[in-house]
Design a protein around this motif. Structure first.
Motif, PDB file in Angstrom:
ATOM      1  N   GLY A  34       0.999  -1.254  -0.099  1.00 35.11           N
ATOM      2  CA  GLY A  34       0.215  -0.162   0.212  1.00 35.11           C
ATOM      3  C   GLY A  34       0.780   1.228   0.049  1.00 35.11           C
ATOM      4  N   TRP A  35       0.282   2.318   0.438  1.00 37.04           N
ATOM      5  CA  TRP A  35       1.020   3.562   0.497  1.00 37.04           C
ATOM      6  C   TRP A  35       1.128   3.720   2.134  1.00 37.04           C
ATOM      7  CZ3 TRP A  35      -1.802   8.670   1.232  1.00 37.04           C
ATOM      8  CH2 TRP A  35      -1.023   9.835   1.400  1.00 37.04           C
ATOM      9  N   GLU A  36       2.228   4.136   2.342  1.00 32.04           N
ATOM     10  CA  GLU A  36       2.723   4.267   3.824  1.00 32.04           C
ATOM     11  C   GLU A  36       3.589   5.398   4.226  1.00 32.04           C
ATOM     12  OE1 GLU A  36       3.462   2.066   8.024  1.00 32.04           O
ATOM     13  OE2 GLU A  36       3.871   0.806   6.313  1.00 32.04           O
ATOM     14  N   SER A  37       3.322   6.374   4.858  1.00 28.67           N
ATOM     15  CA  SER A  37       4.171   7.433   5.304  1.00 28.67           C
ATOM     16  C   SER A  37       5.013   7.146   6.526  1.00 28.67           C
ATOM     17  CB  SER A  37       3.483   8.722   5.065  1.00 28.67           C
ATOM     18  OG  SER A  37       2.631   8.700   6.312  1.00 28.67           O
ATOM     19  N   ARG A  38       6.016   7.977   6.681  1.00 28.07           N
ATOM     20  CA  ARG A  38       6.704   7.853   8.069  1.00 28.07           C
ATOM     21  C   ARG A  38       5.785   8.390   9.087  1.00 28.07           C
ATOM     22  NH1 ARG A  38      12.178  10.351   6.339  1.00 28.07           N
ATOM     23  NH2 ARG A  38      11.257  10.411   4.440  1.00 28.07           N
ATOM     24  N   ARG A  39       6.246   8.129  10.253  1.00 26.74           N
ATOM     25  CA  ARG A  39       5.556   8.858  11.440  1.00 26.74           C
ATOM     26  C   ARG A  39       5.682  10.400  11.465  1.00 26.74           C
ATOM     27  NH1 ARG A  39       4.850   4.590  16.301  1.00 26.74           N
ATOM     28  NH2 ARG A  39       5.135   2.523  14.981  1.00 26.74           N
ATOM     29  N   SER A  40       4.669  11.174  11.582  1.00 28.57           N
ATOM     30  CA  SER A  40       4.915  12.446  11.569  1.00 28.57           C
ATOM     31  C   SER A  40       4.220  13.043  12.782  1.00 28.57           C
ATOM     32  CB  SER A  40       4.392  13.296  10.226  1.00 28.57           C
ATOM     33  OG  SER A  40       2.859  13.207  10.295  1.00 28.57           O
ATOM     34  N   TYR A  41       3.320  12.588  13.412  1.00 30.47           N
ATOM     35  CA  TYR A  41       2.256  12.990  14.473  1.00 30.47           C
ATOM     36  C   TYR A  41       1.635  14.289  14.059  1.00 30.47           C
ATOM     37  CZ  TYR A  41       5.664   9.541  16.572  1.00 30.47           C
ATOM     38  OH  TYR A  41       6.254   8.457  16.690  1.00 30.47           O
TER      39      TYR A  41
ATOM     40  N   PRO B 175      -2.918  11.636  10.839  1.00 29.81           N
ATOM     41  CA  PRO B 175      -1.977  12.660  10.614  1.00 29.81           C
ATOM     42  C   PRO B 175      -0.823  12.020   9.604  1.00 29.81           C
ATOM     43  CG  PRO B 175      -1.460  11.579  12.808  1.00 29.81           C
ATOM     44  CD  PRO B 175      -2.684  11.202  12.251  1.00 29.81           C
ATOM     45  N   ASP B 176      -0.994  10.598   9.836  1.00 31.59           N
ATOM     46  CA  ASP B 176      -0.026   9.810   8.947  1.00 31.59           C
ATOM     47  C   ASP B 176      -0.468   8.594   8.830  1.00 31.59           C
ATOM     48  OD1 ASP B 176       0.692   8.794  11.339  1.00 31.59           O
ATOM     49  OD2 ASP B 176       2.351  10.189  11.768  1.00 31.59           O
ATOM     50  N   GLY B 177       0.215   7.586   8.178  1.00 36.26           N
ATOM     51  CA  GLY B 177       0.036   6.175   8.149  1.00 36.26           C
ATOM     52  C   GLY B 177      -0.086   5.471   7.018  1.00 36.26           C
ATOM     53  N   GLY B 178      -1.166   4.619   6.922  1.00 37.68           N
ATOM     54  CA  GLY B 178      -0.841   3.630   5.683  1.00 37.68           C
ATOM     55  C   GLY B 178      -2.193   3.287   5.138  1.00 37.68           C
ATOM     56  N   ILE B 179      -2.473   3.254   3.600  1.00 37.41           N
ATOM     57  CA  ILE B 179      -3.706   2.739   2.947  1.00 37.41           C
ATOM     58  C   ILE B 179      -3.057   1.893   1.995  1.00 37.41           C
ATOM     59  CG2 ILE B 179      -5.762   3.759   1.519  1.00 37.41           C
ATOM     60  CD1 ILE B 179      -5.358   6.425   2.847  1.00 37.41           C
ATOM     61  N   ALA B 180      -4.105   0.959   1.850  1.00 38.61           N
ATOM     62  CA  ALA B 180      -3.524  -0.362   0.942  1.00 38.61           C
ATOM     63  C   ALA B 180      -4.016   0.048  -0.543  1.00 38.61           C
ATOM     64  CB  ALA B 180      -4.408  -1.467   1.343  1.00 38.61           C
ATOM     65  N   ARG B 181      -5.332   0.467  -0.745  1.00 39.15           N
ATOM     66  CA  ARG B 181      -5.847   0.543  -1.993  1.00 39.15           C
ATOM     67  C   ARG B 181      -6.569   1.886  -1.779  1.00 39.15           C
ATOM     68  NH1 ARG B 181      -2.316  -2.524  -2.661  1.00 39.15           N
ATOM     69  NH2 ARG B 181      -2.455  -4.288  -4.277  1.00 39.15           N
ATOM     70  N   PHE B 182      -7.002   2.333  -3.268  1.00 37.72           N
ATOM     71  CA  PHE B 182      -7.855   3.656  -3.334  1.00 37.72           C
ATOM     72  C   PHE B 182      -8.704   3.528  -4.618  1.00 37.72           C
ATOM     73  CE2 PHE B 182      -8.451   8.553  -4.021  1.00 37.72           C
ATOM     74  CZ  PHE B 182      -9.279   8.605  -3.563  1.00 37.72           C
ATOM     75  N   ARG B 183     -10.092   3.614  -4.451  1.00 39.23           N
ATOM     76  CA  ARG B 183     -10.872   3.332  -5.554  1.00 39.23           C
ATOM     77  C   ARG B 183     -11.763   4.484  -5.835  1.00 39.23           C
ATOM     78  NH1 ARG B 183      -7.583  -0.219  -6.973  1.00 39.23           N
ATOM     79  NH2 ARG B 183      -7.547  -2.311  -5.977  1.00 39.23           N
ATOM     80  N   VAL B 184     -11.765   5.165  -6.972  1.00 39.31           N
ATOM     81  CA  VAL B 184     -12.616   6.188  -7.115  1.00 39.31           C
ATOM     82  C   VAL B 184     -13.752   5.778  -8.172  1.00 39.31           C
ATOM     83  CG1 VAL B 184     -12.529   8.755  -7.913  1.00 39.31           C
ATOM     84  CG2 VAL B 184     -10.616   7.802  -6.878  1.00 39.31           C
TER      85      VAL B 184
END
Length: 349
Positions: free
Chosen positions: A74-81, A171-180
Motif C-alpha cells: 500500500g502507500w505508507e508514510s513515516r510517522r509525523s504525529y 496525521p500519517d499512516g498507511g492505506i492499501a488501495r484507493f478506488r474512485v
C-alpha cells in the motif's frame, strides 16, 4: 517467503450493499488499468504511493522486510504525529485515468492494523496540466474517520466532472488501495470529424451493464483498454451443459453506427467460445433484467465461428447498414467460454 494467512476484513450489511452498488453501476476512474497515475505525495518512506491504484486488496507477507522496515502492500508514510516536521497531514495526488463525475470512494486500509490513519479527506480539481501550488482544490469528501484493516466506503453526491484527486490522511499512516468510482465524462472535441471511435471502450464512457454469468472474471474486463494480460483479464463464464448462449450487454459510449468489430480471444486457448453473435438496439433504458428476452434486438453479425487466442476482425461480416444507430450491443457466446476484449468501432451520431 510464506504469505500470511490472516483473514481479510470483508464488508457486510450496508457497507457491502454500497460497494455492490458502486461496482455495479460505476467504474473505477483511478485504476491503473484505465490509465490512473499517482503523481506526487508528501511522503512514502515505508511503502510506495503507486501501490494505491493496483488491483486487488493488497496482501501481507509475515517475514518480508526492506531496509526501511516492514514491507507493506500500500502507500505508507513515516510517522509525523502531525507536527515537528512541517506536515500536518500526508497527501497523494492522483491523475484519474478517466475524467468524470465521482460517485463514491473505497479507501481500503487492508492489513494496516496499527498503522492506519485516523481520518481521511479527498479533494478534487480540474486541470489540463499537472497540479502545482497554484491549483485550486475542492473538497468532495470532508474529513472522515476510517477503520483499520477495513474497506471504508463513502458515497458522494457531486455533479462536477474532475480530472485529479488528492487523497489526504491525518496525521500519517498507511492505506492499501484507493478506488474512485464514477461515470466517465468524455470530451468529444478530442476526436476529429469522421474518426472511427471505439464506442465499447470503458475510457470513452461505455458500460458493461449485465451478463448472464461472470463466474471466473468481471464483466468490465471485456471493454478495458489494451489486450488482456492473461486469462483472468477477460470475461469468462463457467461451463454450461446446454446449448447456451451466455451473453453480455454493453451500453455504448454514445449513440452511433457500427462499422468495424474486433473480438479478441487472447489467452483463451482451451476455453474460447465456439461461435458468437452480435446484436444491437436503440433504447433509452438501461434496465434489461426482466425484459431482456422480449427486446427487439437486431442482428449486426450473425452467429460466426471463433478461434483460440486470436484477434478477430469483422467488417464484411456486418449485415447492418452504416447509417443505423445503436445505443447498446449484446454479445452472445455459444455455448460459453471466454472473450478477452470486444471493440465496437463506429461514428458517434
Amino acid at each position: 517467503m510464506i504469505e500470511n494467512t490472516q483473514v481479510q476484513n470483508k464488508l457486510a450489511g450496508k457497507g457491502a450493499e454500497l460497494e455492490l452498488k458502486l461496482k455495479t453501476h460505476f467504474v473505477d476512474l483511478a485504476s491503473e488499468r484505465v490509465g490512473g497515475e499517482t503523481l506526487s505525495c508528501s511522503d512514502d518512506f515505508f511503502a510506495e504511493m503507486e501501490n494505491l491504484l493496483k488491483s486487488g486488496r493488497g496482501i501481507f507477507i509475515d517475514d518480508k522486510f526492506t531496509e526501511r522496515g516492514k514491507w507493506m502492500d500500500g502507500w505508507e508514510s513515516r510517522r509525523s504525529y502531525g507536527r515537528d516536521n512541517g506536515r500536518e497531514f500526508d497527501w497523494c495526488i492522483i491523475r484519474l485515468g478517466i475524467s468524470g463525475v465521482i460517485r463514491g470512494f473505497d479507501i481500503d486500509t487492508n492489513y494496516f492494523r496499527g498503522n492506519a490513519p485516523q481520518t481521511v479527506s479527498v479533494e478534487a480539481c480540474v486541470s489540463a496540466q499537472q497540479p502545482d501550488e497554484d491549483t485550486v482544490w475542492h473538497t468532495v469528501l470532508a474529513k472522515s474517520e476510517v477503520a483499520a484493516h477495513s474497506q471504508n466506503i463513502f458515497e458522494i453526491t457531486n455533479s462536477q466532472s474532475w480530472t485529479h484527486v488528492r487523497l489526504n490522511m491525518f496525521p500519517d499512516g498507511g492505506i492499501a488501495r484507493f478506488r474512485v468510482y464514477g461515470e466517465a465524462q468524455v470530451n468529444w472535441n478530442d476526436f476529429v470529424e469522421g474518426e472511427l471511435i471505439d464506442l465499447a471502450s470503458i475510457k470513452n464512457g461505455a458500460k458493461a451493464l449485465l451478463v448472464s454469468d461472470m463466474f471466473f472474471s468481471d464483466k468490465n474486463n471485456l471493454i478495458m483498454p489494451g489486450r488482456g494480460k492473461d486469462m483472468g483479464d477477460g470475461w469468462e463464464t463457467k461451463r454450461r451443459r446446454d446449448p447456451g448462449p451466455d451473453w453480455s450487454i454493453v451500453k455504448l459510449a454514445a449513440l452511433g453506427s457500427v462499422e468495424k468489430v474486433i473480438v479478441d480471444t487472447c489467452h483463451f486457448k482451451g476455453n474460447f467460445p465456439d461461435t458468437f453473435k452480435l446484436e444491437g438496439i436503440n433504447t433509452d433504458s438501461d434496465n434489461f433484467d426482466e425484459v431482456n428476452a422480449q427486446l427487439n434486438w437486431q442482428t449486426i453479425i450473425p452467429q460466426t465461428r471463433l478461434y483460440a487466442h486470436r484477434e478477430h476482425l469483422f467488417i464484411n461480416e456486418l449485415i447492418t447498414d452504416k447509417s443505423q444507430q445503436f445505443s447498446h450491443v449484446k454479445l452472445s457466446i455459444y455455448p460459453d467460454g471466454g472473450i478477452s476484449r470486444m471493440r465496437i468501432l463506429g461514428k458517434r451520431k
